[in-house]
Design a protein around this motif. Sequence first.
Motif, mmCIF file in Angstrom:
data_model
loop_
_atom_site.group_PDB
_atom_site.id
_atom_site.type_symbol
_atom_site.label_atom_id
_atom_site.label_comp_id
_atom_site.label_asym_id
_atom_site.label_seq_id
_atom_site.Cartn_x
_atom_site.Cartn_y
_atom_site.Cartn_z
ATOM 1 N N GLN A 40 0.520 -7.268 -12.754
ATOM 2 C CA GLN A 40 2.649 -8.235 -12.732
ATOM 3 C C GLN A 40 2.713 -6.598 -13.565
ATOM 4 O O GLN A 40 4.862 -6.466 -13.856
ATOM 5 N N LEU A 41 2.592 -6.466 -15.195
ATOM 6 C CA LEU A 41 2.700 -5.595 -16.006
ATOM 7 C C LEU A 41 3.640 -4.656 -15.523
ATOM 8 O O LEU A 41 4.347 -3.461 -16.175
ATOM 9 N N GLU A 42 1.936 -3.568 -14.888
ATOM 10 C CA GLU A 42 2.127 -2.441 -14.329
ATOM 11 C C GLU A 42 3.199 -2.416 -13.068
ATOM 12 O O GLU A 42 3.681 -1.659 -13.155
ATOM 13 N N GLU A 43 3.520 -3.156 -12.113
ATOM 14 C CA GLU A 43 4.293 -2.774 -11.587
ATOM 15 C C GLU A 43 5.846 -3.079 -11.989
ATOM 16 O O GLU A 43 6.954 -2.965 -12.014
ATOM 17 N N ALA A 44 6.166 -4.209 -12.809
ATOM 18 C CA ALA A 44 7.206 -4.300 -14.100
ATOM 19 C C ALA A 44 7.400 -3.033 -15.129
ATOM 20 O O ALA A 44 9.264 -2.320 -14.570
ATOM 21 N N TYR A 45 6.595 -1.853 -15.539
ATOM 22 C CA TYR A 45 6.207 -1.168 -15.581
ATOM 23 C C TYR A 45 7.270 0.805 -14.487
ATOM 24 O O TYR A 45 8.236 1.337 -14.843
ATOM 25 N N LYS A 46 6.442 -0.329 -13.517
ATOM 26 C CA LYS A 46 6.860 0.913 -12.347
ATOM 27 C C LYS A 46 8.179 0.986 -12.223
ATOM 28 O O LYS A 46 8.687 1.882 -11.748
ATOM 29 N N ARG A 47 8.870 -0.701 -11.743
ATOM 30 C CA ARG A 47 10.130 -0.806 -11.706
ATOM 31 C C ARG A 47 11.595 -0.284 -12.797
ATOM 32 O O ARG A 47 12.007 0.158 -12.411
ATOM 33 N N LEU A 48 10.653 -0.836 -13.490
ATOM 34 C CA LEU A 48 11.141 -0.258 -15.328
ATOM 35 C C LEU A 48 11.996 0.786 -15.155
ATOM 36 O O LEU A 48 12.647 0.995 -16.068
ATOM 37 N N THR A 49 10.712 2.142 -15.239
ATOM 38 C CA THR A 49 10.833 3.995 -14.818
ATOM 39 C C THR A 49 10.792 4.180 -13.952
ATOM 40 O O THR A 49 11.387 5.605 -13.902
ATOM 41 N N SER A 50 11.311 3.140 -12.876
ATOM 42 C CA SER A 50 11.228 4.011 -11.066
ATOM 43 C C SER A 50 12.541 4.479 -11.242
ATOM 44 O O SER A 50 14.347 4.152 -11.923
ATOM 45 N N ARG A 51 13.533 5.130 -11.002
ATOM 46 C CA ARG A 51 14.595 6.007 -10.601
ATOM 47 C C ARG A 51 15.045 6.263 -8.785
ATOM 48 O O ARG A 51 16.407 6.671 -9.037
ATOM 49 N N ASN A 52 13.652 5.631 -8.058
ATOM 50 C CA ASN A 52 14.931 5.197 -6.720
ATOM 51 C C ASN A 52 15.650 4.301 -7.165
ATOM 52 O O ASN A 52 15.235 2.322 -8.106
ATOM 53 N N PRO A 53 16.379 4.072 -6.678
ATOM 54 C CA PRO A 53 17.829 2.366 -6.973
ATOM 55 C C PRO A 53 17.172 1.511 -6.387
ATOM 56 O O PRO A 53 17.762 0.113 -6.827
ATOM 57 N N SER A 54 16.432 1.135 -4.870
ATOM 58 C CA SER A 54 15.859 0.484 -4.196
ATOM 59 C C SER A 54 15.153 -0.166 -5.331
ATOM 60 O O SER A 54 14.837 -1.421 -5.205
ATOM 61 N N GLU A 55 14.346 0.526 -5.922
ATOM 62 C CA GLU A 55 13.435 -0.374 -6.857
ATOM 63 C C GLU A 55 13.391 -0.213 -7.795
ATOM 64 O O GLU A 55 13.006 -1.208 -8.932
ATOM 65 N N PHE A 56 14.479 0.199 -8.742
ATOM 66 C CA PHE A 56 14.769 -0.278 -10.593
ATOM 67 C C PHE A 56 14.452 -1.056 -10.742
ATOM 68 O O PHE A 56 15.439 -2.125 -9.892
ATOM 69 N N TRP A 57 14.143 -1.757 -12.109
ATOM 70 C CA TRP A 57 14.481 -3.025 -12.809
ATOM 71 C C TRP A 57 15.334 -3.051 -13.983
ATOM 72 O O TRP A 57 15.008 -2.208 -14.430
ATOM 73 N N THR A 58 16.755 -3.428 -14.002
ATOM 74 C CA THR A 58 16.612 -3.553 -15.625
ATOM 75 C C THR A 58 16.513 -5.209 -16.186
ATOM 76 O O THR A 58 16.170 -5.564 -15.445
ATOM 77 N N SER A 59 16.142 -4.750 -17.414
ATOM 78 C CA SER A 59 16.208 -5.800 -19.030
ATOM 79 C C SER A 59 16.739 -6.519 -18.964
ATOM 80 O O SER A 59 18.106 -6.078 -18.718
ATOM 81 N N GLY A 60 16.523 -7.528 -19.862
ATOM 82 C CA GLY A 60 17.979 -8.077 -20.477
ATOM 83 C C GLY A 60 16.917 -8.574 -21.961
ATOM 84 O O GLY A 60 16.491 -8.759 -22.116
ATOM 85 N N GLN A 61 18.981 -10.034 -22.314
ATOM 86 C CA GLN A 61 18.352 -10.276 -23.122
ATOM 87 C C GLN A 61 17.274 -11.185 -23.657
ATOM 88 O O GLN A 61 16.856 -11.296 -24.265
ATOM 89 N N TRP A 62 16.404 -11.605 -22.977
ATOM 90 C CA TRP A 62 16.183 -12.287 -22.669
ATOM 91 C C TRP A 62 14.318 -11.864 -23.312
ATOM 92 O O TRP A 62 13.706 -13.178 -23.245
ATOM 93 N N MET A 63 14.169 -11.430 -23.668
ATOM 94 C CA MET A 63 13.170 -10.261 -24.236
ATOM 95 C C MET A 63 13.640 -10.881 -25.340
ATOM 96 O O MET A 63 12.662 -11.252 -26.593
ATOM 97 N N THR A 64 14.545 -10.945 -25.883
ATOM 98 C CA THR A 64 14.401 -11.158 -27.516
ATOM 99 C C THR A 64 15.651 -12.408 -28.156
ATOM 100 O O THR A 64 15.675 -12.847 -29.200
#
Length: 85
Positions: A40-64
């Motif tokens: 799951q973490l590897e998938e998240a990393y792949k999506r958080l760093t993707s340059r493909n708009p259909s795959e890219f995830w953004t993070s948010g304040q839920w982290m902090t």
Amino acid sequence: NPSSGLYTCPLAMTDGASCLIKNMKESGDLDKFEPEVKAQLEEAYKRLTSRNPSEFWTSGQWMTEVRGGSDVSGAAATYALKEKG
């Protein structure tokens, strides 16, 4: 500035999340997790760093923050429930 809540902040959180996972991968700490969590973490990393708009995830304040930042502090709350097992 309204753009900071819609653009700058999410990208800063995305950068923070991806850097954390990257550092865990490089240090070997990612290998300490159960295989499912590691995947799951590897998938998240792949999506958080993707340059493909259909795959890219953004993070948010839920982290902090338990409560959202100053622009949403009265409208949102985050909580956790412990699951059995």
